[in-house]
Each structure stands twice: as C-alpha cells, then as structure tokens.
Design an enzyme around this catalytic site. Sequence first.
Site, mmCIF file in Angstrom:
data_model
loop_
_atom_site.group_PDB
_atom_site.id
_atom_site.type_symbol
_atom_site.label_atom_id
_atom_site.label_comp_id
_atom_site.label_asym_id
_atom_site.label_seq_id
_atom_site.Cartn_x
_atom_site.Cartn_y
_atom_site.Cartn_z
ATOM 1 N N ASP A 202 26.358 32.663 11.751
ATOM 2 C CA ASP A 202 27.180 33.781 12.218
ATOM 3 C C ASP A 202 27.106 33.870 13.747
ATOM 4 O OD1 ASP A 202 28.692 36.162 11.225
ATOM 5 O OD2 ASP A 202 27.163 37.243 12.362
ATOM 6 N N GLU A 256 29.854 29.356 13.482
ATOM 7 C CA GLU A 256 30.977 30.234 13.825
ATOM 8 C C GLU A 256 30.959 30.396 15.340
ATOM 9 O OE1 GLU A 256 32.894 34.664 13.153
ATOM 10 O OE2 GLU A 256 30.761 34.420 13.445
#
Length: 532
Positions: A202, A256
């Site tokens: 993330d 990401e």
Amino acid sequence: MTEDWWRHAAIYQIYPRSFADGDGDGVGDITGIRARLPYLRELGIDAVWLSPWYTSPQADAGYDVADYRDIDPLFGTLADAEAFIHEAHDHAIRVIVDIVPNHCSDRHPWFQAALAAGPGSPERELFWFRPGRGEHGELPPNDWQSNFGGPAWTRVPDGQWYLHMFAPEQPDWNWDNPRVREDFERTLRFWLDRGVDGFRIDVADNLVKDPNLPDVATLPDGAVMPWGDQEGVHEIYREWRKIADSYPQRAIFVGEVWLPDPVRFTRFLRPDELHTGFNFAFLSAPWEPAELRRTIDATLSTHALVHAPATWVLSNHDVPRVVTRYGRAQTAHTWESSKTAHVADLALGTRRARAAALLTTSLPGSVYVYQGEELGLPEVQDIPEELLADPRWIRSGHTDRGRDGCRVPLPWSGDAPPFGFGPAGSTPWLPQPPGWAALTAEAEADDPGSTLSLYRSALRIRHAEPDLLGEDMEWLPSSGNVLAYRRGRIGCMINFADPPVPLPVGAQVLLTSEPVDGDLLPTDVAAWFRLP
Ligand code: GLC
C-alpha cells in the site's frame, strides 16, 4: 508452476468485504472466499490479491491496521486465513496479501502507547509527532494536506500534532526508526511462514519522509514531494526483497506507486527491489487509440530499462469501474472526475470494457482483474448519501462521494438482493442495484455472450498459447483509429471508430469481444487471431 509465474500472471483482486459473505452479517468474509475458490479456478486466474483482512477498526475499510499479524473478526480467524491459503494452493491459485506499511490504525497498541507516553518519549519517535506553529502551537507543523482532504496533521490533547497522510485514524509510521523496520520484517516473515506468495504494498513510495518536513508551497515546480519517492525508501525494499528471496516460495512484491514520472516509477522495479508495480498510467488513460498506444509504448520502454514486466490494470477498489468510466464523456481517470457522478452510456462502456479486456489480457506482462470486472459490473453512482462509508466523503466536507460505488457487494445468483452475496434475508453493507439480476455470476456463466464467458475464454487461450506469455510484442501497421499488434503468431486488433476495418489477410479468429460478421471489425470491438 514456474518461478517466474509473476512475469505473466493473471491476478484477481478480492476486496474481502464485498466478495462473498459466509456468515450473513452483510460483510464479506474468508468463509465466503473459500466457498468461491472453484469459481476463481474456473475463471482461469493464477493468483489472487486480497485487500486487507487484518484486525482493524475499519476507519478506511481495513487500510487502518491495528494488528498486522491477526485477522479481523469481521472476516474470520487466523485459522480461517491459513486454511484459505492452503485451499487456494490446492486450486493452483497463489495468494498475495496486502501490507500497509505507511500508516497503521490509531488503535494500534504502539500508537496508543505513544499517546500515553507524551512528548519526547521513545514511543512518540515511532510516529511523526511535532509541535505546532503559531504563538500557541495552534497551527499544524506544515502545509501538507491529507489525501482524503483537510490538513495531514491532527492535534492531541497535550498540544503536539501527529502526521497522517490519509485519515486521522491512520497515523504515519516513522520509517527512520529501526523498531518500525524490525516490526514490519517480522510481519513479512509471519505471512511468509504461512505460505503467502506475495505482498501488495500500500502507498509503497510514501514510507520515508524528508525529515525536515518542508512546506510544499516553498518547493519549486516539479520537485519530488517530501512525503514520497525519497531515496531511502529503496533501501527498505532491498531488505524486504532479501527476506522474500530467502523463502522457498520466492514471494513477490507488487507496489502501489502513484508517480507521474515513469522512469522514477520503474526505479522501484530494479532487480533487487519490487517485482512489479501497478500501471496507473494505463489505468488513467482515456479510451483513445493514440493515447493508449503512447502509454503502452512508454510502459514497455521504461520497464525494459530495469528488466521488469509491465502490469495492465483497468480498475481497482479506489477508482470508478471501467464500464462506467468508458461510457462517460471523459474516459480518462482523474481524481477530480471521480468525486461525483457523471452521465454514462453503459452499453457503450460495456462494449469498450470488453474490448479492453482483450487488450489487457494480451499485452506482455501480468494483468489484474478487479472483482466484478469479469461480470462487467458498472459503478453504482447513486448510493444514498447516508450510506456512504468512505472517509473521503466526510473528510472532503461532502464534496467527494468517494470510492464506495466500486465496492458494492458482488451479485452471485438469483433475482433480487442479496443476489447470493450472503444468505437469503441478509442485507449487504452497501445496497446492490436491482438491475444486477442480469449480471450475476450464475446468469453470466450460462451465457456464452456474457462478459464472464469472454474473460474465461481469454484467460484460457492466454494459458494455452505460449506466445501470449512471452515478452515479445510488435505493432502491426494500421490506421490511426486502430491498435493492432502481434505476440509471436497471435495477433490482436481493436477498432476504435467507424468504419469497420478488415482483419489481416489469412487471420484465423480465436476470440472477439462482440459477435463479428465476416472479417470486418466494427467500432469498439477487439479480436484475437492466429496469423498465417
Ligand atoms: C491505498 C489504498 C486505499 C487506501 C489508501 C490508504 O491507496 O488502495 O484504498 O485508502 O491506500 O491506505
């Protein structure tokens, strides 16, 4: 299954709260996922990526983690997760879990300890606590804004402020502190010991901050932002890579990384760092041949610099569903456009999304399918305001409707909600449109013309044709309204405008995104064919 499976894998994103609800509480869970493994197997994917399932107060749908090494009771138990990983492997499906290293939950024991310990304590060193500005410290330490709206700082009762690049319930870790590094390495090993095959990281570029925390208003145009893409972040991933490589399954990392500069992006994919990163340039591109071709070329040429495979992504749990985006006047994804509802021609969007499915599954690299994409689900643009759960809605002062429209629970079967998402009589956490009766997995499985059947066929052919799993790709000559390329002996062609265009002479059609009459390819239709 070979060691470089990740270079050409088809990976399905499971958003656990909206995938399948086994216990009837309205929220998806691990029991639900386990029951759907045969569906995933039949779809033909190689791996799943699960959005966070960890202990969390769910202030940001699980991206606020209070315990990285346990499962939230909403989703099940650690034993359920272990059983799931095992069963997925039995179905020849690899498992990628989400890791959220930039921030935790404000309920994480270490943040609670930091609050209790007070200014100057070693506990506060694990986060970014700072005095405020202004005569009485009443102003935030700098001008950084949260990604969800409003200042990136919140003041605590003793007067200090802490940094949160997302919601106030998501304090940012201080990665300069060795305890933070050690704890995440422990978390990686915890899940590697349980057999996971990879991690989706993330906001992967944000971990390290410029320790001077400069105001962004003072920075020159084009400067690297002080909260992201700092040199030190690469060192973290080099350490992580060594850990993953030391396990027999040789787990992979997918980052990401939302960075506008493709060369800076691919620096994360150097051979001793992450394996792959999500292709947000492609996800953001409009349905327009020249722009798509430019993005594909830029992707392939910059990835080649670091010998990393590309990824092809049409959507995920953060952006409007592709059927709706491609049916709008503006087909590019921008954060601005995703704030509100827009008129969309869903028949047109569906036609384009189906053509795009044959594009993404036939480009060299790995491909991601966000749950529901294979059913052709549209964005739900009319969720009643009182049901919106995304923190973006509140934090933006109700100017950004947020991401709930792509997170509506999946329709599996039947004629009415909950469409088999949960047991009869259960109420999904977000309401499903009644029109989804035609888009259930059950309805589509029996229909050879459905989007589900198209995905199944495409993934089956992809697996059967070694040329589609290689790295070679070559553009074929075509007019400006057409994209045409070959992967060895397999060709792909998409026509974006009138008039219909002929397929290459001697092409033997393998699959088309819509029924095609003869060898003429109509507007917004893609074809795969074997070249003579
Ligand atoms: C990532 C996630 C998103 C989440 C944010 C904060 O962008 O994909 O859903 O809100 O990080 O963790």
